[in-house]
Structure formats: structure tokens, C-alpha cells
Design a protein around this motif. Structure first.
Motif, PDB file in Angstrom:
ATOM      1  N   GLU A   1      28.605  30.283  45.388  1.00 23.97           N
ATOM      2  CA  GLU A   1      28.536  28.824  45.414  1.00 23.97           C
ATOM      3  C   GLU A   1      29.168  28.226  44.158  1.00 23.97           C
ATOM      4  OE1 GLU A   1      25.152  25.350  44.811  1.00 23.97           O
ATOM      5  OE2 GLU A   1      24.539  27.346  45.488  1.00 23.97           O
ATOM      6  N   LEU A   2      28.792  28.741  42.994  1.00 24.83           N
ATOM      7  CA  LEU A   2      29.273  28.197  41.730  1.00 24.83           C
ATOM      8  C   LEU A   2      30.769  28.438  41.537  1.00 24.83           C
ATOM      9  CD1 LEU A   2      26.298  29.391  39.508  1.00 24.83           C
ATOM     10  CD2 LEU A   2      26.785  27.021  40.173  1.00 24.83           C
ATOM     11  N   GLN A   3      31.215  29.650  41.830  1.00 29.02           N
ATOM     12  CA  GLN A   3      32.622  29.981  41.608  1.00 29.02           C
ATOM     13  C   GLN A   3      33.522  29.319  42.635  1.00 29.02           C
ATOM     14  OE1 GLN A   3      32.260  34.327  41.443  1.00 29.02           O
ATOM     15  NE2 GLN A   3      32.450  34.224  39.223  1.00 29.02           N
ATOM     16  N   LEU A   4      33.063  29.241  43.859  1.00 26.86           N
ATOM     17  CA  LEU A   4      33.844  28.577  44.900  1.00 26.86           C
ATOM     18  C   LEU A   4      34.026  27.096  44.566  1.00 26.86           C
ATOM     19  CD1 LEU A   4      35.229  28.816  47.655  1.00 26.86           C
ATOM     20  CD2 LEU A   4      33.006  28.439  48.725  1.00 26.86           C
ATOM     21  N   ALA A   5      32.966  26.458  44.092  1.00 27.69           N
ATOM     22  CA  ALA A   5      33.056  25.041  43.718  1.00 27.69           C
ATOM     23  C   ALA A   5      34.063  24.840  42.601  1.00 27.69           C
ATOM     24  CB  ALA A   5      31.675  24.530  43.304  1.00 27.69           C
ATOM     25  N   ARG A   6      34.080  25.763  41.651  1.00 29.03           N
ATOM     26  CA  ARG A   6      35.025  25.646  40.523  1.00 29.03           C
ATOM     27  C   ARG A   6      36.464  25.769  41.007  1.00 29.03           C
ATOM     28  NH1 ARG A   6      37.466  24.270  36.799  1.00 29.03           N
ATOM     29  NH2 ARG A   6      37.347  24.880  34.615  1.00 29.03           N
ATOM     30  N   LEU A   7      36.724  26.707  41.905  1.00 28.47           N
ATOM     31  CA  LEU A   7      38.076  26.871  42.437  1.00 28.47           C
ATOM     32  C   LEU A   7      38.491  25.686  43.302  1.00 28.47           C
ATOM     33  CD1 LEU A   7      37.968  30.668  43.362  1.00 28.47           C
ATOM     34  CD2 LEU A   7      39.454  29.636  41.643  1.00 28.47           C
ATOM     35  N   GLU A   8      37.546  25.123  44.031  1.00 27.79           N
ATOM     36  CA  GLU A   8      37.866  23.972  44.886  1.00 27.79           C
ATOM     37  C   GLU A   8      38.156  22.724  44.060  1.00 27.79           C
ATOM     38  OE1 GLU A   8      34.484  23.862  47.479  1.00 27.79           O
ATOM     39  OE2 GLU A   8      35.503  25.049  49.033  1.00 27.79           O
ATOM     40  N   ARG A   9      37.516  22.609  42.885  1.00 27.29           N
ATOM     41  CA  ARG A   9      37.752  21.445  42.019  1.00 27.29           C
ATOM     42  C   ARG A   9      39.102  21.511  41.332  1.00 27.29           C
ATOM     43  NH1 ARG A   9      32.474  22.277  40.068  1.00 27.29           N
ATOM     44  NH2 ARG A   9      33.316  22.979  38.075  1.00 27.29           N
ATOM     45  N   ASP A  10      39.576  22.727  41.067  1.00 26.55           N
ATOM     46  CA  ASP A  10      40.810  22.892  40.294  1.00 26.55           C
ATOM     47  C   ASP A  10      41.760  23.818  41.039  1.00 26.55           C
ATOM     48  OD1 ASP A  10      42.847  23.266  38.488  1.00 26.55           O
ATOM     49  OD2 ASP A  10      41.544  23.634  36.768  1.00 26.55           O
ATOM     50  N   GLY A  11      42.698  23.227  41.743  1.00 30.45           N
ATOM     51  CA  GLY A  11      43.645  24.011  42.524  1.00 30.45           C
ATOM     52  C   GLY A  11      44.612  24.825  41.692  1.00 30.45           C
ATOM     53  N   GLU A  12      44.665  24.566  40.367  1.00 30.43           N
ATOM     54  CA  GLU A  12      45.556  25.318  39.495  1.00 30.43           C
ATOM     55  C   GLU A  12      44.958  26.653  39.067  1.00 30.43           C
ATOM     56  OE1 GLU A  12      48.715  24.366  38.655  1.00 30.43           O
ATOM     57  OE2 GLU A  12      48.328  22.816  40.161  1.00 30.43           O
ATOM     58  N   LEU A  13      43.653  26.800  39.217  1.00 26.46           N
ATOM     59  CA  LEU A  13      42.996  28.037  38.797  1.00 26.46           C
ATOM     60  C   LEU A  13      43.280  29.168  39.782  1.00 26.46           C
ATOM     61  CD1 LEU A  13      39.421  26.992  37.605  1.00 26.46           C
ATOM     62  CD2 LEU A  13      41.278  27.907  36.197  1.00 26.46           C
ATOM     63  N   ASP A  14      43.491  30.372  39.224  1.00 28.85           N
ATOM     64  CA  ASP A  14      43.673  31.557  40.058  1.00 28.85           C
ATOM     65  C   ASP A  14      42.360  32.289  40.300  1.00 28.85           C
ATOM     66  OD1 ASP A  14      46.531  31.394  40.296  1.00 28.85           O
ATOM     67  OD2 ASP A  14      46.695  32.121  38.237  1.00 28.85           O
ATOM     68  N   ALA A  15      41.495  32.330  39.277  1.00 28.84           N
ATOM     69  CA  ALA A  15      40.278  33.132  39.365  1.00 28.84           C
ATOM     70  C   ALA A  15      39.190  32.536  38.487  1.00 28.84           C
ATOM     71  CB  ALA A  15      40.553  34.574  38.945  1.00 28.84           C
ATOM     72  N   VAL A  16      37.945  32.816  38.865  1.00 28.69           N
ATOM     73  CA  VAL A  16      36.788  32.363  38.091  1.00 28.69           C
ATOM     74  C   VAL A  16      35.878  33.557  37.823  1.00 28.69           C
ATOM     75  CG1 VAL A  16      34.773  30.845  38.044  1.00 28.69           C
ATOM     76  CG2 VAL A  16      36.901  30.049  39.088  1.00 28.69           C
ATOM     77  N   PHE A  17      35.457  33.686  36.571  1.00 32.78           N
ATOM     78  CA  PHE A  17      34.508  34.724  36.155  1.00 32.78           C
ATOM     79  C   PHE A  17      33.174  34.062  35.823  1.00 32.78           C
ATOM     80  CE2 PHE A  17      38.651  36.566  35.373  1.00 32.78           C
ATOM     81  CZ  PHE A  17      38.500  37.911  35.674  1.00 32.78           C
TER      82      PHE A  17
END
Length: 226
Positions: A96-112
């Protein structure tokens, strides 16, 4: 966005069910969970059969974790890829947390995110002190702490199957050199189980050698052609 989770398992009958349940039990569940049994000789396969209809489970001859993970990636259909080790646990809101971060920022490749290390409850008392970590909670640049866009992962390339213990270290080095754009959530996303079967703790000399090999490959890749 569809999320595929890949788990490689080898002789993991004691922990694999708990690992799978931690992935399936997310507040935002993944779309598919792929488990590759890397030629286990214990009861891992029978445990996986209990999840029939909820996961995709395949068995291969024992070839090492990197081969198993790459096999899982080849089968994955999601736009996002997550990983869980067969003896570790995802915390309930990881995806939930990582998906939200990626959805907010389309420039990001990955979230740790952060990892919390714990000594497995089944470890005998006389062995617990040896396994107790010096640091319990830390930033986790581990594959099981990462949620990554599939196209970014494929851009960097598959995991190096010649480095069975340190393939993710080598891959992450290549990824950083290739400009992988990452972010971290300030939450514990994985609980890493420490027990006598942890390869890195049982075979530290081999892991150190593979880490050195991975670093040499990374350095060589940075050198301009002669």
C-alpha cells in the motif's frame, strides 16, 4: 497497476507459509504471487500445494536463488514487481505504502523501505546471542524491500546467475550506475528473519568473495573501453 510478487524457495518448509501469508494478507494485495521451488528436498512443495488457486507455484531443479528469481520474473505479468524471501515477512502495509509513492511520482523507478531484523522464535536459546543483530531497524536496500516498475528492472537487466549469494548487490550497483531513480518510505516494510539457515551467516567467506566479485564487475563496467 498490476503487481507481481516473486518468491524463490529452497528447503523452506518451516517458514514459507508465513512468508506467503504476509504477501497475500497485504492491505492492498498483489495481483499474482509466483513461487519458484528451487529443487527443495524437504516438504516445501507440500506446503505450496496448500495455497493452490492463490499462488502460481513451479518447481525447477536446484539451480540457485538467482536462477529461480529470474525464472519467476520471466513468468510475471505485472507492471510492478515485488520480492519476498521465503523466510522473511512483509509488513501489512508494505505494498500500500510503496504503491502510493510510485503512483504519486511517475518519475520514480523503485521504492524501498526500512527492514527490521529479528531472531526467529524457533532458534534454540544457546544460538540466539550469535544471531542477534547489532542494528535491529535500518534502511533496507534489499530486493525484498523493493517495489519496482517492471520496465525499469528490465532496462537494468536480469540478475547475475553466477553470483548466487550477492546477485542483488551486483544488480543494484548496475542499477545505480544506470541512473535508477529510487525513493524510500519511512516505514518498516519487511521483517527479516535471522536463523542458522541464513546463507550469509553460515557462509560468510563465500559471500564476501562474491561481493568482491560483484564490485570488480561494477568497476570494470565503469571503465571506458581501451
Amino acid at each position: 497497476m498490476r503487481v507481481s510478487v516473486v518468491i524463490a524457495a529452497y528447503n523452506a518448509q518451516g517458514y514459507i507459509a508465513e512468508a506467503i501469508e504476509s504477501v497475500l494478507g497485504q492491505t492492498v494485495p498483489p495481483d499474482e504471487v509466483i513461487v519458484i521451488d528451487d529443487g527443495s528436498t524437504d516438504g516445501t512443495r507440500s506446503v505450496l500445494e496448500r495455497f493452490a488457486g492463490r499462488i502460481v507455484a513451479l518447481t525447477q531443479g536446484n539451480s540457485g536463488q538467482a536462477v529461480a528469481v529470474n525464472q519467476g520474473l520471466a513468468l510475471a505479468r505485472g507492471e510492478l514487481i515485488g520480492f519476498c524471501d521465503a523466510d522473511d515477512l512483509w509488513t501489512a502495509r508494505k505494498q500500500e505504502l510503496q504503491l502510493a509513492r510510485l503512483e504519486r511520482d511517475g518519475e520514480l523507478d523503485a521504492v524501498f523501505g526500512k527492514v527490521q531484523q529479528f531472531v526467529s522464535p524457533d532458534v534454540p536459546e544457546q544460538q540466539r546471542a550469535r544471531l542477534t543483530p547489532a542494528v535491529e531497524i535500518m534502511p533496507g536496500e534489499l530486493k525484498q524491500c523493493m517495489l519496482i516498475r517492471r520496465d525499469a528492472l528490465m532496462r537494468i537487466g536480469a540478475f547475475d546467475e553466477t553470483l548466487p549469494a550477492t546477485f542483488f548487490i551486483a544488480w543494484l550497483g548496475r542499477a545505480k550506475q544506470g541512473g535508477l531513480k529510487t525513493a524510500h518510505v519511512d516505514d518498516i516494510v519487511v521483517r527479516r528473519r535471522l536463523h542458522p539457515g541464513n546463507g550469509g551467516r553460515l557462509h560468510t567467506e563465500a559471500q564476501n568473495l562474491q561481493t568482491l566479485m560483484a564490485l570488480r564487475k561494477a568497476i570494470k563496467a565503469q571503465r571506458p573501453p581501451e
